[in-house]
Write a protein that holds these residues in place. Structure first.
Motif, PDB file in Angstrom:
ATOM      1  N   TYR A 114       5.847   7.263  -4.981  1.00  0.00           N
ATOM      2  CA  TYR A 114       4.916   7.993  -5.832  1.00  0.00           C
ATOM      3  C   TYR A 114       3.726   8.512  -5.021  1.00  0.00           C
ATOM      4  N   GLY A 115       3.629   8.093  -3.765  1.00  0.00           N
ATOM      5  CA  GLY A 115       2.516   8.500  -2.931  1.00  0.00           C
ATOM      6  C   GLY A 115       2.656   9.908  -2.389  1.00  0.00           C
ATOM      7  N   ARG A 116       1.539  10.418  -1.905  1.00  0.00           N
ATOM      8  CA  ARG A 116       1.495  11.757  -1.323  1.00  0.00           C
ATOM      9  C   ARG A 116       0.918  11.677   0.079  1.00  0.00           C
ATOM     10  N   GLU A 117       1.203  12.707   0.885  1.00  0.00           N
ATOM     11  CA  GLU A 117       0.587  12.807   2.196  1.00  0.00           C
ATOM     12  C   GLU A 117      -0.929  12.861   2.039  1.00  0.00           C
ATOM     13  N   TYR A 118      -1.646  12.312   3.016  1.00  0.00           N
ATOM     14  CA  TYR A 118      -3.103  12.379   2.949  1.00  0.00           C
ATOM     15  C   TYR A 118      -3.586  13.824   2.948  1.00  0.00           C
ATOM     16  N   ALA A 119      -2.794  14.710   3.522  1.00  0.00           N
ATOM     17  CA  ALA A 119      -3.137  16.128   3.539  1.00  0.00           C
ATOM     18  C   ALA A 119      -2.750  16.838   2.252  1.00  0.00           C
ATOM     19  N   GLY A 120      -1.940  16.198   1.372  1.00  0.00           N
ATOM     20  CA  GLY A 120      -1.691  16.812   0.089  1.00  0.00           C
ATOM     21  C   GLY A 120      -0.300  16.784  -0.473  1.00  0.00           C
ATOM     22  N   PRO A 121       0.741  17.257   0.230  1.00  0.00           N
ATOM     23  CA  PRO A 121       2.043  17.432  -0.419  1.00  0.00           C
ATOM     24  C   PRO A 121       2.750  16.119  -0.713  1.00  0.00           C
ATOM     25  N   GLU A 122       3.751  16.190  -1.612  1.00  0.00           N
ATOM     26  CA  GLU A 122       4.582  15.040  -1.902  1.00  0.00           C
ATOM     27  C   GLU A 122       5.374  14.628  -0.669  1.00  0.00           C
TER      28      GLU A 122
ATOM     29  N   HIS B 208       0.826  -1.202   0.000  1.00  0.00           N
ATOM     30  CA  HIS B 208       0.000   0.000   0.000  1.00  0.00           C
ATOM     31  C   HIS B 208       0.866   1.261   0.000  1.00  0.00           C
ATOM     32  N   GLY B 209       0.513   2.213  -0.836  1.00  0.00           N
ATOM     33  CA  GLY B 209       1.033   3.564  -0.712  1.00  0.00           C
ATOM     34  C   GLY B 209       0.063   4.400   0.116  1.00  0.00           C
ATOM     35  N   PRO B 210       0.452   5.616   0.509  1.00  0.00           N
ATOM     36  CA  PRO B 210      -0.424   6.429   1.354  1.00  0.00           C
ATOM     37  C   PRO B 210      -1.598   7.031   0.588  1.00  0.00           C
ATOM     38  N   ARG B 211      -1.346   7.711  -0.505  1.00  0.00           N
ATOM     39  CA  ARG B 211      -2.379   8.274  -1.383  1.00  0.00           C
ATOM     40  C   ARG B 211      -1.776   8.248  -2.778  1.00  0.00           C
ATOM     41  N   GLY B 212      -1.906   7.094  -3.412  1.00  0.00           N
ATOM     42  CA  GLY B 212      -1.124   6.803  -4.600  1.00  0.00           C
ATOM     43  C   GLY B 212       0.149   6.078  -4.198  1.00  0.00           C
ATOM     44  N   GLY B 213       0.852   5.571  -5.197  1.00  0.00           N
ATOM     45  CA  GLY B 213       2.108   4.901  -4.923  1.00  0.00           C
ATOM     46  C   GLY B 213       1.977   3.500  -4.376  1.00  0.00           C
ATOM     47  N   ASP B 214       0.816   2.818  -4.590  1.00  0.00           N
ATOM     48  CA  ASP B 214       0.790   1.373  -4.352  1.00  0.00           C
ATOM     49  C   ASP B 214       1.780   0.737  -5.316  1.00  0.00           C
TER      50      ASP B 214
END
Length: 362
Positions: free
Chosen positions: A252-260, A228-234
């Protein structure tokens, strides 16, 4: 009619949906399973199914009737914890060994545990804990916990970062790693960090976030995982001895709050074979290797929890060349998928009234 139009008409059949990509027929074998997490087949074709609340079922694939198996360890059934993966020894017909992973209490919190026992009828006997992924952490998430044997008979176990991402880069910490054992839980002498004083001997690869899929490639015999990635990046990865797969310094994932979180590529870090962005929340994975359905041969099947489908990936070697989403309209959280001895795909859905499903060509 122009030659160009005739050529277009001749080409149109090639653009039509191909039978190889058709949705499968779906049969419910048994239902009313409470958040099942994993399934595994015995040599006689019976199915073992775990429920996170700590139950292990033995299911008749023909009738769907099930029996509860006693002798299961006590589990910490909170949030993502509980009884997790189940796997039969490759020589189960001779030794009756069954392997389990689970979230268990330990000093200061809980940890991903590995154990095995012999299946005798409706009971696991001589059950022993083989490994505890330390340090224990006060967390209810990211246990990882998939199991797979490679062709050489080594047992691989995935462990998540427990929601504390920097653990995945710490070689003195089992969390956020893929671990490698002999079938009795001993650590192989050729594990990559055996002679490193500040590293755990069981670690095979590291930099993993929360791997909840593991399967063995039918031709190469190597173990493949996804995480699992956090928000993307699986990611889909092939663990390699001593290698860093990046989390959280490459993703490739991003923070759940938004930024890389980090760059997509970092020198010296292994990038994924394939990634899903946005995230599908992958869980469970199997290669298709059976003569029953040639159109599925060599495909990789992955369950999706968040996007609620079964992903069918067609491969060219280690490269994903196409992807199809099956069962999407059903809106089932697919927790695990396995190839059955009958050549069907078997799937469990992660719900309070979860199902064991049998998928065959329609």
């Amino acid at each position: 009619m122009s030659r160009a139009r005739l050529a277009l008409i001749a080409f149109l059949p090639l653009l039509a949906p191909q039978p190889a990509l058709a949705e499968p027929a779906v049969e419910t074998v048994t239902d009313d399973l409470h958040h099942p997490w994993a399934l595994a087949f015995l040599p006689d074709g019976e199915v073992l199914v775990t429920e996170r609340r700590g139950r292990l079922w033995r299911v008749d694939p023909a009738t769907g009737e099930r029996q509860a198996i006693d002798g299961v360890p006590e589990v910490d059934h909170r949030n993502q914890g509980g009884l997790l993966d189940v796997l039969a020894h490759p020589a189960h017909a001779d030794n009756q060994w069954i392997y389990l992973t689970w979230a268990g209490r330990c000093d200061g919190g809980n940890a991903t545990h590995l154990g095995r026992g012999q299946l005798e009828g409706k009971r696991l006997v001589d059950f022993k804990t083989l490994h505890v992924a330390t340090p224990c952490v006060d967390s209810r998430i990211h246990f990882g916990s998939r199991l797979a044997f490679d062709r050489d008979g080594y047992l691989f176990m995935t462990v998540g970062d427990r929601g504390e991402r920097d653990r995945a880069q710490d070689l003195a910490d089992h969390n956020g790693s893929v671990l490698r054992f002999h079938d009795n839980g001993r650590i192989p002498a050729d594990n990559p960090f055996v002679d490193q004083a500040d590293a755990e001997d069981a670690i095979f690869s590291y930099g993993h976030r929360n791997p909840q899929g593991a399967t063995t490639h039918p031709q190469t015999g190597r173990v493949w995982i996804h995480e699992h990635g956090p928000r993307g990046g699986d990611e889909i990865n092939i663990p390699a001895a001593g290698e860093n797969f990046g989390w959280p310094i490459q993703t490739y994932g991003r923070e759940y709050a938004g930024p890389e979180i980090a760059p997509n590529e970092v020198e010296g870090v292994i990038g994924p074979l394939h990634h899903w962005t946005p995230s599908i929340a992958p869980s469970g994975m199997t290669f298709y290797d059976h003569a029953t359905t040639p159109t599925w041969q060599g495909n990789l099947f992955v369950g999706a929890l968040a996007k609620r489908h079964l992903a069918r990936l067609q491969l060219d070697g280690e490269r994903v060349v196409s992807e199809k989403q099956w069962l999407k309209e059903r809106e089932w959280r697919i927790r695990d998928v396995e190839l059955g001895p009958d050549g069907a795909l078997w799937v469990i859905t992660d719900h309070a009234d979860g199902r064991l499903l049998r998928l065959t060509p329609d």
